[in-house]
Each structure stands twice: as structure tokens, then as C-alpha cells.
Design a protein around this motif. Sequence first.
Motif, PDB file in Angstrom:
ATOM      1  N   GLU A   7       1.714 -11.046 -14.204  1.00 43.50           N
ATOM      2  CA  GLU A   7       2.011 -11.370 -15.534  1.00 43.50           C
ATOM      3  C   GLU A   7       2.992 -10.545 -15.897  1.00 43.50           C
ATOM      4  OE1 GLU A   7      -1.795 -10.979 -17.150  1.00 43.50           O
ATOM      5  OE2 GLU A   7      -2.666 -12.662 -15.998  1.00 43.50           O
ATOM      6  N   GLY A   8       4.182 -10.277 -15.412  1.00 43.61           N
ATOM      7  CA  GLY A   8       5.317  -9.480 -15.902  1.00 43.61           C
ATOM      8  C   GLY A   8       5.168  -7.917 -15.571  1.00 43.61           C
ATOM      9  N   GLN A   9       4.104  -7.641 -14.784  1.00 41.63           N
ATOM     10  CA  GLN A   9       3.871  -6.386 -14.359  1.00 41.63           C
ATOM     11  C   GLN A   9       4.158  -6.002 -12.995  1.00 41.63           C
ATOM     12  OE1 GLN A   9      -0.007  -6.008 -16.024  1.00 41.63           O
ATOM     13  NE2 GLN A   9       0.656  -4.975 -17.794  1.00 41.63           N
ATOM     14  N   VAL A  10       4.303  -4.794 -12.729  1.00 45.29           N
ATOM     15  CA  VAL A  10       4.279  -4.420 -11.277  1.00 45.29           C
ATOM     16  C   VAL A  10       3.592  -3.109 -11.033  1.00 45.29           C
ATOM     17  CG1 VAL A  10       6.434  -2.884 -11.559  1.00 45.29           C
ATOM     18  CG2 VAL A  10       6.041  -3.564  -9.561  1.00 45.29           C
ATOM     19  N   LEU A  11       2.821  -2.798  -9.923  1.00 42.72           N
ATOM     20  CA  LEU A  11       2.165  -1.732  -9.689  1.00 42.72           C
ATOM     21  C   LEU A  11       2.949  -0.836  -9.097  1.00 42.72           C
ATOM     22  CD1 LEU A  11      -1.112  -0.830  -9.479  1.00 42.72           C
ATOM     23  CD2 LEU A  11      -1.246  -1.631  -7.145  1.00 42.72           C
ATOM     24  N   LEU A  12       2.944   0.296  -9.859  1.00 38.66           N
ATOM     25  CA  LEU A  12       3.510   1.634  -9.110  1.00 38.66           C
ATOM     26  C   LEU A  12       2.521   2.903  -8.901  1.00 38.66           C
ATOM     27  CD1 LEU A  12       6.820   1.582 -11.500  1.00 38.66           C
ATOM     28  CD2 LEU A  12       6.420   0.554  -9.185  1.00 38.66           C
ATOM     29  N   GLN A  13       2.862   3.863  -8.018  1.00 39.17           N
ATOM     30  CA  GLN A  13       1.981   4.849  -7.614  1.00 39.17           C
ATOM     31  C   GLN A  13       2.879   6.034  -8.253  1.00 39.17           C
ATOM     32  OE1 GLN A  13       2.207   6.803  -3.853  1.00 39.17           O
ATOM     33  NE2 GLN A  13       2.777   4.880  -2.782  1.00 39.17           N
ATOM     34  N   LEU A  14       2.252   7.272  -8.453  1.00 41.87           N
ATOM     35  CA  LEU A  14       3.076   8.593  -8.777  1.00 41.87           C
ATOM     36  C   LEU A  14       3.042   9.415  -7.601  1.00 41.87           C
ATOM     37  CD1 LEU A  14       4.389  10.232 -10.915  1.00 41.87           C
ATOM     38  CD2 LEU A  14       2.166  11.299 -11.364  1.00 41.87           C
ATOM     39  N   ARG A  15       4.175   9.580  -7.072  1.00 40.70           N
ATOM     40  CA  ARG A  15       4.071  10.453  -5.579  1.00 40.70           C
ATOM     41  C   ARG A  15       3.954  11.779  -5.996  1.00 40.70           C
ATOM     42  NH1 ARG A  15       6.792   7.807  -1.617  1.00 40.70           N
ATOM     43  NH2 ARG A  15       7.480  10.040  -0.593  1.00 40.70           N
ATOM     44  N   GLN A  16       3.188  12.304  -4.807  1.00 37.60           N
ATOM     45  CA  GLN A  16       2.975  13.593  -4.990  1.00 37.60           C
ATOM     46  C   GLN A  16       2.753  14.164  -3.368  1.00 37.60           C
ATOM     47  OE1 GLN A  16      -0.875  14.636  -7.102  1.00 37.60           O
ATOM     48  NE2 GLN A  16      -2.062  13.866  -5.263  1.00 37.60           N
ATOM     49  N   GLY A  17       2.861  15.504  -3.166  1.00 35.44           N
ATOM     50  CA  GLY A  17       2.526  16.235  -1.888  1.00 35.44           C
ATOM     51  C   GLY A  17       3.432  15.529  -0.759  1.00 35.44           C
ATOM     52  N   THR A  18       4.320  14.732  -0.850  1.00 38.05           N
ATOM     53  CA  THR A  18       5.210  14.084   0.070  1.00 38.05           C
ATOM     54  C   THR A  18       6.397  14.824   0.545  1.00 38.05           C
ATOM     55  OG1 THR A  18       6.490  12.612  -0.916  1.00 38.05           O
ATOM     56  CG2 THR A  18       4.403  11.766  -0.382  1.00 38.05           C
ATOM     57  N   GLY A  19       6.772  15.755  -0.291  1.00 43.76           N
ATOM     58  CA  GLY A  19       8.187  16.490   0.009  1.00 43.76           C
ATOM     59  C   GLY A  19       9.340  15.370  -0.501  1.00 43.76           C
ATOM     60  N   PHE A  20       9.077  14.146  -0.876  1.00 42.85           N
ATOM     61  CA  PHE A  20      10.254  13.287  -1.200  1.00 42.85           C
ATOM     62  C   PHE A  20      10.020  12.868  -2.501  1.00 42.85           C
ATOM     63  CE2 PHE A  20      12.507   8.971  -1.407  1.00 42.85           C
ATOM     64  CZ  PHE A  20      13.811   9.581  -1.203  1.00 42.85           C
ATOM     65  N   MET A  21      10.824  13.075  -3.515  1.00 43.02           N
ATOM     66  CA  MET A  21      10.785  12.410  -4.920  1.00 43.02           C
ATOM     67  C   MET A  21       9.181  12.680  -5.578  1.00 43.02           C
ATOM     68  SD  MET A  21      13.405  11.167  -5.777  1.00 43.02           S
ATOM     69  CE  MET A  21      15.287  11.226  -5.063  1.00 43.02           C
ATOM     70  N   ASP A  22       8.547  13.748  -5.212  1.00 41.97           N
ATOM     71  CA  ASP A  22       7.323  13.852  -5.682  1.00 41.97           C
ATOM     72  C   ASP A  22       7.505  14.094  -7.367  1.00 41.97           C
ATOM     73  OD1 ASP A  22       6.034  13.869  -3.318  1.00 41.97           O
ATOM     74  OD2 ASP A  22       6.351  16.244  -3.201  1.00 41.97           O
ATOM     75  N   GLY A  23       6.544  13.625  -7.969  1.00 38.97           N
ATOM     76  CA  GLY A  23       6.609  13.576  -9.468  1.00 38.97           C
ATOM     77  C   GLY A  23       7.492  11.958 -10.048  1.00 38.97           C
ATOM     78  N   HIS A  24       7.877  11.376  -9.151  1.00 38.68           N
ATOM     79  CA  HIS A  24       8.371   9.927  -9.523  1.00 38.68           C
ATOM     80  C   HIS A  24       7.604   8.905  -9.085  1.00 38.68           C
ATOM     81  CE1 HIS A  24      12.156  12.649  -9.297  1.00 38.68           C
ATOM     82  NE2 HIS A  24      13.039  11.455  -9.695  1.00 38.68           N
ATOM     83  N   TRP A  25       7.659   8.090 -10.002  1.00 39.11           N
ATOM     84  CA  TRP A  25       6.928   6.618  -9.819  1.00 39.11           C
ATOM     85  C   TRP A  25       7.730   5.854  -8.707  1.00 39.11           C
ATOM     86  CZ3 TRP A  25       2.169   5.696 -11.994  1.00 39.11           C
ATOM     87  CH2 TRP A  25       1.952   6.442 -12.938  1.00 39.11           C
ATOM     88  N   ALA A  26       6.922   5.000  -7.803  1.00 39.42           N
ATOM     89  CA  ALA A  26       7.587   4.274  -6.821  1.00 39.42           C
ATOM     90  C   ALA A  26       6.742   3.002  -6.727  1.00 39.42           C
ATOM     91  CB  ALA A  26       7.362   5.252  -5.392  1.00 39.42           C
ATOM     92  N   ALA A  27       7.119   2.301  -5.815  1.00 35.68           N
ATOM     93  CA  ALA A  27       6.446   1.076  -5.325  1.00 35.68           C
ATOM     94  C   ALA A  27       5.027   1.462  -4.838  1.00 35.68           C
ATOM     95  CB  ALA A  27       7.127   0.499  -3.933  1.00 35.68           C
ATOM     96  N   ALA A  28       4.037   0.650  -5.243  1.00 32.49           N
ATOM     97  CA  ALA A  28       2.597   1.122  -4.729  1.00 32.49           C
ATOM     98  C   ALA A  28       2.210   1.097  -3.315  1.00 32.49           C
ATOM     99  CB  ALA A  28       1.814   0.155  -5.488  1.00 32.49           C
ATOM    100  N   ALA A  29       3.009   0.319  -2.390  1.00 35.36           N
ATOM    101  CA  ALA A  29       2.874   0.529  -1.027  1.00 35.36           C
ATOM    102  C   ALA A  29       4.266   0.472  -0.436  1.00 35.36           C
ATOM    103  CB  ALA A  29       2.035  -0.692  -0.369  1.00 35.36           C
ATOM    104  N   ALA A  30       4.603   1.377   0.482  1.00 34.12           N
ATOM    105  CA  ALA A  30       5.841   1.392   1.280  1.00 34.12           C
ATOM    106  C   ALA A  30       5.598   2.431   2.422  1.00 34.12           C
ATOM    107  CB  ALA A  30       6.905   1.857   0.242  1.00 34.12           C
ATOM    108  N   GLY A  31       6.522   2.257   3.480  1.00 33.46           N
ATOM    109  CA  GLY A  31       6.454   3.361   4.600  1.00 33.46           C
ATOM    110  C   GLY A  31       7.308   2.598   5.609  1.00 33.46           C
ATOM    111  N   HIS A  32       7.355   3.534   6.501  1.00 32.94           N
ATOM    112  CA  HIS A  32       8.354   3.240   7.769  1.00 32.94           C
ATOM    113  C   HIS A  32       7.807   2.211   8.691  1.00 32.94           C
ATOM    114  CE1 HIS A  32       9.329   7.532   7.091  1.00 32.94           C
ATOM    115  NE2 HIS A  32      10.833   6.838   6.770  1.00 32.94           N
ATOM    116  N   VAL A  33       8.636   1.325   9.181  1.00 30.42           N
ATOM    117  CA  VAL A  33       8.407   0.571  10.270  1.00 30.42           C
ATOM    118  C   VAL A  33       7.949   1.399  11.417  1.00 30.42           C
ATOM    119  CG1 VAL A  33       9.106  -1.594  11.714  1.00 30.42           C
ATOM    120  CG2 VAL A  33       9.833  -1.315   9.318  1.00 30.42           C
TER     121      VAL A  33
END
Length: 176
Positions: free
Chosen positions: A38-64
Motif C-alpha cells: 500500500e505505497g510503503q516499503v519495509l526498511l531496516q536501520l543498519r547497525q554493527g555491520t561496519g558499512f553505512m551503520d545508522g542508515h536505513w536500508a532494504a529490509a533484506a539484502a546480502g551477498h550471493v
Amino acid sequence: MTGPVHAETAGIPAVWDDGTADHRFRVVPAAYVLLRREGQVLLQLRQGTGFMDGHWAAAAAGHVEPGESVHEAAVREAREELGVEIDAADLEPVTTMHRGQRGGPALEQRVDFFFTATRWSGTPEIREAAKAGDLRWFPFVALPTPVVPHELVVLRALHDAGRHGTRVPPILTEGF
């Protein structure tokens, strides 16, 4: 018009028998899943990864992973990070982004496959608390700040395509 150039005739050593591609340029592939409703997207707040911590990002993502298709990676990441099951047939390809740093380290040369999904089973929740500090639905018209920059490009393109009845470009580049 000339025919195809073969390594042997171009004076380039053909190293095919050792199973490596060390002589080739390589990129790191990743799969991103944007859950939509319904016009919305699910995002996660990154933390503890060492890459863009404190930024919102795709709720699910990762390396192949080796031996895994990008579709399998997307399904796996949604299960691991959100606890939801997505049928690969329900993944809608959005765009592919080739990104990197011109002259940058090999590890930062990437190809990202973005999918959306509007059907899944289970209730999305944070499954990897060490990597995500929050998980929320946001309207495309009111995204949080900051968002991981290359992902923001895709989110804005999705929003604009929806407003104008167009499509997101099938291939995007970032950093070149």
C-alpha cells in the motif's frame, strides 16, 4: 567488419584450465528485497555491520553465495533477516545496479540485483539484531533519513515510476 577476438589470437594468454578467473575483472553480486504494501516499503536501520551503520536500508539484502542464484539469495536473505518465506516466482525484478569506485579496491566493485515482493508468508521481524537496530514501514513519499545512498537511488526511481506510470530503468550505474 571484424569477427570475434579470441584470447589466443590477441596475444592474451588463455588461462582456462585452472578453474580460476584471476585474469578477469570481477564484481561482488548482491540481492536486495524490498517488501512493499500500500505505497510503503519495509526498511531496516543498519547497525554493527561496519558499512553505512545508522542508515536505513532494504529490509533484506546480502551477498550471493557460491553456487547460489540471485533468486535463491533473495529468498534466503528474506528468510534469514526477516523470518519470511517468499516464493522465487513472487520476486519482481526492479533493476540491476552496477556500482563501484573508479580505480577503487576490487571489493568495492559491485552488481546489485533489486527485487520487490508484495506476497510472502510470515510476519517480518528483525532476525539479526546485531545487524539491524529497527525495522519499519515507510511511505515512499516520506522515506527516513539517511538512507544508504545507492539504495535511495532505487527507492526514488520506484516512487517516480509509480507516479508517472513508467518503469525503473533496467540497469543503473552509481559511482562511475
